[in-house]
Design a protein around this motif. Sequence first.
Motif, PDB file in Angstrom:
ATOM      1  N   GLU A   1       0.846  -1.191   0.000  1.00 20.65           N
ATOM      2  CA  GLU A   1       0.000   0.000   0.000  1.00 20.65           C
ATOM      3  C   GLU A   1       0.883   1.244   0.000  1.00 20.65           C
ATOM      4  OE1 GLU A   1      -2.460  -0.252   3.439  1.00 20.65           O
ATOM      5  OE2 GLU A   1      -3.294  -2.185   2.865  1.00 20.65           O
ATOM      6  N   VAL A   2       0.305   2.344  -0.484  1.00 23.45           N
ATOM      7  CA  VAL A   2       0.996   3.629  -0.494  1.00 23.45           C
ATOM      8  C   VAL A   2       0.137   4.637   0.255  1.00 23.45           C
ATOM      9  CG1 VAL A   2       1.837   5.508  -1.936  1.00 23.45           C
ATOM     10  CG2 VAL A   2       2.150   3.151  -2.684  1.00 23.45           C
ATOM     11  N   ALA A   3       0.754   5.358   1.180  1.00 25.58           N
ATOM     12  CA  ALA A   3       0.074   6.421   1.925  1.00 25.58           C
ATOM     13  C   ALA A   3       0.884   7.703   1.760  1.00 25.58           C
ATOM     14  CB  ALA A   3      -0.044   6.053   3.394  1.00 25.58           C
ATOM     15  N   ALA A   4       0.265   8.820   2.043  1.00 22.64           N
ATOM     16  CA  ALA A   4       0.962  10.103   1.899  1.00 22.64           C
ATOM     17  C   ALA A   4       2.105  10.224   2.901  1.00 22.64           C
ATOM     18  CB  ALA A   4      -0.014  11.255   2.060  1.00 22.64           C
ATOM     19  N   GLY A   5       1.837   9.899   4.160  1.00 25.06           N
ATOM     20  CA  GLY A   5       2.876  10.020   5.177  1.00 25.06           C
ATOM     21  C   GLY A   5       2.473   9.315   6.442  1.00 25.06           C
ATOM     22  N   PRO A   6       3.424   9.107   7.346  1.00 23.86           N
ATOM     23  CA  PRO A   6       3.097   8.445   8.608  1.00 23.86           C
ATOM     24  C   PRO A   6       2.296   9.352   9.522  1.00 23.86           C
ATOM     25  CG  PRO A   6       5.380   9.121   8.600  1.00 23.86           C
ATOM     26  CD  PRO A   6       4.834   9.426   7.234  1.00 23.86           C
ATOM     27  N   ALA A   7       1.637   8.753  10.473  1.00 24.38           N
ATOM     28  CA  ALA A   7       0.796   9.518  11.392  1.00 24.38           C
ATOM     29  C   ALA A   7       1.614  10.304  12.406  1.00 24.38           C
ATOM     30  CB  ALA A   7      -0.162   8.579  12.123  1.00 24.38           C
ATOM     31  N   SER A   8       2.803   9.816  12.732  1.00 24.51           N
ATOM     32  CA  SER A   8       3.617  10.504  13.730  1.00 24.51           C
ATOM     33  C   SER A   8       5.093  10.344  13.403  1.00 24.51           C
ATOM     34  CB  SER A   8       3.330   9.949  15.124  1.00 24.51           C
ATOM     35  OG  SER A   8       3.683   8.583  15.178  1.00 24.51           O
ATOM     36  N   VAL A   9       5.884  11.151  14.068  1.00 27.99           N
ATOM     37  CA  VAL A   9       7.335  11.103  13.927  1.00 27.99           C
ATOM     38  C   VAL A   9       7.895  10.320  15.100  1.00 27.99           C
ATOM     39  CG1 VAL A   9       9.431  12.489  13.826  1.00 27.99           C
ATOM     40  CG2 VAL A   9       7.347  13.315  12.742  1.00 27.99           C
ATOM     41  N   LEU A  10       8.798   9.398  14.821  1.00 29.23           N
ATOM     42  CA  LEU A  10       9.405   8.601  15.889  1.00 29.23           C
ATOM     43  C   LEU A  10      10.532   9.392  16.539  1.00 29.23           C
ATOM     44  CD1 LEU A  10       9.573   5.176  14.045  1.00 29.23           C
ATOM     45  CD2 LEU A  10       7.881   5.942  15.693  1.00 29.23           C
ATOM     46  N   PRO A  11      10.487   9.562  17.853  1.00 26.35           N
ATOM     47  CA  PRO A  11      11.555  10.320  18.514  1.00 26.35           C
ATOM     48  C   PRO A  11      12.894   9.607  18.376  1.00 26.35           C
ATOM     49  CG  PRO A  11       9.957   9.479  20.117  1.00 26.35           C
ATOM     50  CD  PRO A  11       9.481   9.085  18.768  1.00 26.35           C
ATOM     51  N   GLY A  12      13.900  10.361  17.998  1.00 30.13           N
ATOM     52  CA  GLY A  12      15.240   9.807  17.841  1.00 30.13           C
ATOM     53  C   GLY A  12      15.487   9.155  16.499  1.00 30.13           C
ATOM     54  N   ILE A  13      14.444   8.803  15.784  1.00 29.61           N
ATOM     55  CA  ILE A  13      14.593   8.157  14.480  1.00 29.61           C
ATOM     56  C   ILE A  13      14.219   9.120  13.365  1.00 29.61           C
ATOM     57  CG2 ILE A  13      13.756   6.291  13.000  1.00 29.61           C
ATOM     58  CD1 ILE A  13      13.398   4.616  15.503  1.00 29.61           C
TER      59      ILE A  13
ATOM     60  N   LEU B   1       3.593  -0.903   3.990  1.00 25.23           N
ATOM     61  CA  LEU B   1       3.005   0.398   3.729  1.00 25.23           C
ATOM     62  C   LEU B   1       4.129   1.386   3.436  1.00 25.23           C
ATOM     63  CD1 LEU B   1       0.488   2.231   3.760  1.00 25.23           C
ATOM     64  CD2 LEU B   1       0.828   2.485   6.209  1.00 25.23           C
ATOM     65  N   PHE B   2       4.124   1.966   2.233  1.00 25.19           N
ATOM     66  CA  PHE B   2       5.127   2.944   1.827  1.00 25.19           C
ATOM     67  C   PHE B   2       4.564   4.350   2.015  1.00 25.19           C
ATOM     68  CE2 PHE B   2       5.995  -0.821  -0.736  1.00 25.19           C
ATOM     69  CZ  PHE B   2       7.314  -1.039  -0.412  1.00 25.19           C
ATOM     70  N   TYR B   3       5.415   5.251   2.480  1.00 29.52           N
ATOM     71  CA  TYR B   3       5.013   6.641   2.681  1.00 29.52           C
ATOM     72  C   TYR B   3       5.639   7.494   1.580  1.00 29.52           C
ATOM     73  CZ  TYR B   3       3.702   4.821   7.227  1.00 29.52           C
ATOM     74  OH  TYR B   3       3.136   4.084   8.227  1.00 29.52           O
ATOM     75  N   ARG B   4       4.802   8.013   0.709  1.00 29.47           N
ATOM     76  CA  ARG B   4       5.248   8.713  -0.492  1.00 29.47           C
ATOM     77  C   ARG B   4       6.006  10.003  -0.183  1.00 29.47           C
ATOM     78  NH1 ARG B   4       3.229  12.777  -3.295  1.00 29.47           N
ATOM     79  NH2 ARG B   4       1.310  12.771  -2.102  1.00 29.47           N
ATOM     80  N   LEU B   5       5.457  10.858   0.633  1.00 31.15           N
ATOM     81  CA  LEU B   5       6.088  12.165   0.867  1.00 31.15           C
ATOM     82  C   LEU B   5       7.462  12.074   1.520  1.00 31.15           C
ATOM     83  CD1 LEU B   5       2.959  14.277   1.830  1.00 31.15           C
ATOM     84  CD2 LEU B   5       4.249  14.308  -0.298  1.00 31.15           C
ATOM     85  N   PRO B   6       7.661  11.267   2.554  1.00 33.91           N
ATOM     86  CA  PRO B   6       9.023  11.169   3.104  1.00 33.91           C
ATOM     87  C   PRO B   6      10.022  10.595   2.103  1.00 33.91           C
ATOM     88  CG  PRO B   6       7.459  10.350   4.703  1.00 33.91           C
ATOM     89  CD  PRO B   6       6.699  10.578   3.432  1.00 33.91           C
ATOM     90  N   ILE B   7       9.602   9.642   1.300  1.00 36.93           N
ATOM     91  CA  ILE B   7      10.526   9.067   0.323  1.00 36.93           C
ATOM     92  C   ILE B   7      10.880  10.107  -0.729  1.00 36.93           C
ATOM     93  CG2 ILE B   7      10.750   7.353  -1.513  1.00 36.93           C
ATOM     94  CD1 ILE B   7       9.086   5.447   0.228  1.00 36.93           C
ATOM     95  N   GLN B   8       9.895  10.848  -1.212  1.00 38.45           N
ATOM     96  CA  GLN B   8      10.157  11.809  -2.273  1.00 38.45           C
ATOM     97  C   GLN B   8      10.845  13.082  -1.780  1.00 38.45           C
ATOM     98  OE1 GLN B   8       6.258  12.384  -3.991  1.00 38.45           O
ATOM     99  NE2 GLN B   8       6.778  11.071  -5.717  1.00 38.45           N
ATOM    100  N   ARG B   9      10.463  13.581  -0.641  1.00 38.60           N
ATOM    101  CA  ARG B   9      10.916  14.908  -0.243  1.00 38.60           C
ATOM    102  C   ARG B   9      12.054  14.932   0.763  1.00 38.60           C
ATOM    103  NH1 ARG B   9       5.276  18.234   0.167  1.00 38.60           N
ATOM    104  NH2 ARG B   9       4.646  17.905  -1.978  1.00 38.60           N
ATOM    105  N   LEU B  10      12.210  13.889   1.556  1.00 42.25           N
ATOM    106  CA  LEU B  10      13.228  13.922   2.600  1.00 42.25           C
ATOM    107  C   LEU B  10      14.506  13.194   2.222  1.00 42.25           C
ATOM    108  CD1 LEU B  10      10.996  13.425   5.762  1.00 42.25           C
ATOM    109  CD2 LEU B  10      11.814  15.549   4.741  1.00 42.25           C
ATOM    110  N   THR B  11      14.553  12.630   1.045  1.00 45.83           N
ATOM    111  CA  THR B  11      15.751  11.935   0.598  1.00 45.83           C
ATOM    112  C   THR B  11      16.645  12.918  -0.140  1.00 45.83           C
ATOM    113  OG1 THR B  11      14.467   9.910   0.353  1.00 45.83           O
ATOM    114  CG2 THR B  11      16.593   9.987  -0.739  1.00 45.83           C
ATOM    115  N   ARG B  12      17.899  12.946   0.249  1.00 46.31           N
ATOM    116  CA  ARG B  12      18.845  13.850  -0.402  1.00 46.31           C
ATOM    117  C   ARG B  12      19.498  13.115  -1.577  1.00 46.31           C
ATOM    118  NH1 ARG B  12      18.314  17.960   2.742  1.00 46.31           N
ATOM    119  NH2 ARG B  12      18.564  17.884   4.988  1.00 46.31           N
ATOM    120  N   LEU B  13      19.357  13.699  -2.748  1.00 56.05           N
ATOM    121  CA  LEU B  13      19.921  13.110  -3.956  1.00 56.05           C
ATOM    122  C   LEU B  13      21.166  13.889  -4.377  1.00 56.05           C
ATOM    123  CD1 LEU B  13      16.634  12.689  -5.999  1.00 56.05           C
ATOM    124  CD2 LEU B  13      17.868  10.928  -4.768  1.00 56.05           C
ATOM    125  N   HIS B  14      22.183  13.186  -4.855  1.00 53.03           N
ATOM    126  CA  HIS B  14      23.355  13.901  -5.355  1.00 53.03           C
ATOM    127  C   HIS B  14      23.094  14.446  -6.757  1.00 53.03           C
ATOM    128  CE1 HIS B  14      24.018   9.928  -7.111  1.00 53.03           C
ATOM    129  NE2 HIS B  14      24.773  10.522  -7.984  1.00 53.03           N
TER     130      HIS B  14
END
Length: 150
Positions: A72-84, A99-112
């Motif tokens: 499944e694909v969801a927009a994002g997780p419900a909460s942020v894990l502390p420390g992770i 369950l894959f979270y689209r927004l963190p994969i697309q926006r929070l990954t740093r690409l060279h």
Amino acid sequence: MSRARPSAASTPAPVQRGRGRDRHGRGIRSSVTGPYLPPLQTRIDTFDMTVASTVDYLRSVLPDQLSDVTFEVAAGPASVLPGIGVERWTVYPAERRVLFYRLPIQRLTRLHRDDDLHRRMVIESCVFRAIAELLGKDPWDLAPDRFRHF
């Protein structure tokens, strides 16, 4: 200086607009590409197609182990894990579900290099790592012959 308020008789009656019209009454908007070109693909469509094609490939390589797994694909997780931080995916081994979270994969990954190929590679690597986590394997062991081109 105060303004005179309009009376009820001078206010225009509300205009009755049909369905499918925008607020200015110009009608339904056409697609950006026009009627003769295929519609544009959005980032959501590209993400979904990349996940689906990678899962299809891995199902063809590991049919017995992935036949009953739901993806499944969801927009994002419900909460942020502390420390992770923000999760990219969640694996539910008991339910055989990933369950894959689209927004963190697309926006929070740093690409060279920020181009279509590298964005696709990031999505594919997340799918490989999530399935490897579900199966308890190393991601490189899922499809070892995929990257041998000689």
